[in-house]
Write an enzyme that holds these catalytic residues in place. Structure first.
Site, PDB file in Angstrom:
ATOM      1  CB  ILE A  62      47.676  45.092  28.998  1.00 48.14           C
ATOM      2  CG1 ILE A  62      47.053  44.455  27.692  1.00 48.14           C
ATOM      3  CG2 ILE A  62      48.109  46.529  28.209  1.00 48.14           C
ATOM      4  CD1 ILE A  62      45.907  44.790  27.434  1.00 48.14           C
ATOM      5  CB  VAL A  66      40.183  36.773  31.527  1.00 52.07           C
ATOM      6  CG1 VAL A  66      42.028  35.876  32.030  1.00 52.07           C
ATOM      7  CG2 VAL A  66      39.661  35.304  33.340  1.00 52.07           C
ATOM      8  CD  GLU A  70      40.540  34.633  40.372  1.00 53.44           C
ATOM      9  OE1 GLU A  70      40.070  34.521  41.344  1.00 53.44           O
ATOM     10  OE2 GLU A  70      39.144  34.238  39.336  1.00 53.44           O
TER      11      GLU A  70
END
Length: 154
Positions: A62, A66, A70
């Site tokens: 997966i 974060v 981004e």
């Protein structure tokens, strides 16, 4: 189409705006930009060859949350930059993330569609609301703030 609305910002134009390069450039294409309305729609195509899938997680890959954020920040940075069209070379630097929520995993083979809406953009900063979708289902949402800084000061 008027001057404030464009379609299909190509990779060369994205690279002129964002300082990111492979493997950290997480925007493949901009489908739509409407400067007047303060919106942008971007895309990231995810393949099993993405370096992060090798370790996150090998048995059930997966996209790390974060990195979803981004990608959303990169799309938002493009919006904040284009809304200002600064005279000096600038970069929209992420300053704040609020109310980030992850709703579903993003897997190899998915197409991540990112929609950003400007809430407030000035000559020095910007605040956006952004949503990431896979198959028209929200997988992540957040509010982000940016500062426009001189490229040469970084």
């Amino acid at each position: 189409m008027n001057e404030t609305q464009r379609n299909n910002l190509d990779l060369k134009e994205i690279l002129k705006i964002l300082p990111h390069r492979y493997p950290f450039l997480l925007i493949d294409r901009i489908h739509e930009i409407d400067i007047e309305k303060g919106s942008v729609t971007a895309q990231k195509n995810l393949t099993i060859n993405e370096s992060f899938f090798q370790g996150h997680f090998p048995e059930a890959p997966i996209m790390p949350g974060v990195l979803i954020l981004e990608a959303m920040a990169q799309a938002g940075g493009i919006l904040v930059y284009l809304k200002n069209t600064p005279a000096v070379p600038t970069i929209a630097v992420l300053m704040n993330i609020k109310n980030a929520k992850f709703r579903a995993p993003v897997k190899p083979g998915d197409v991540l569609i990112i929609k950003c809406q400007g809430l407030h953009v000035s000559s020095k900063s910007g605040r956006i609301e952004t949503f990431a979708y896979v198959d028209e289902k929200i997988v992540c949402q957040a509010e982000m703030s940016f500062a426009l800084v001189n490229k040469e000061s970084i």
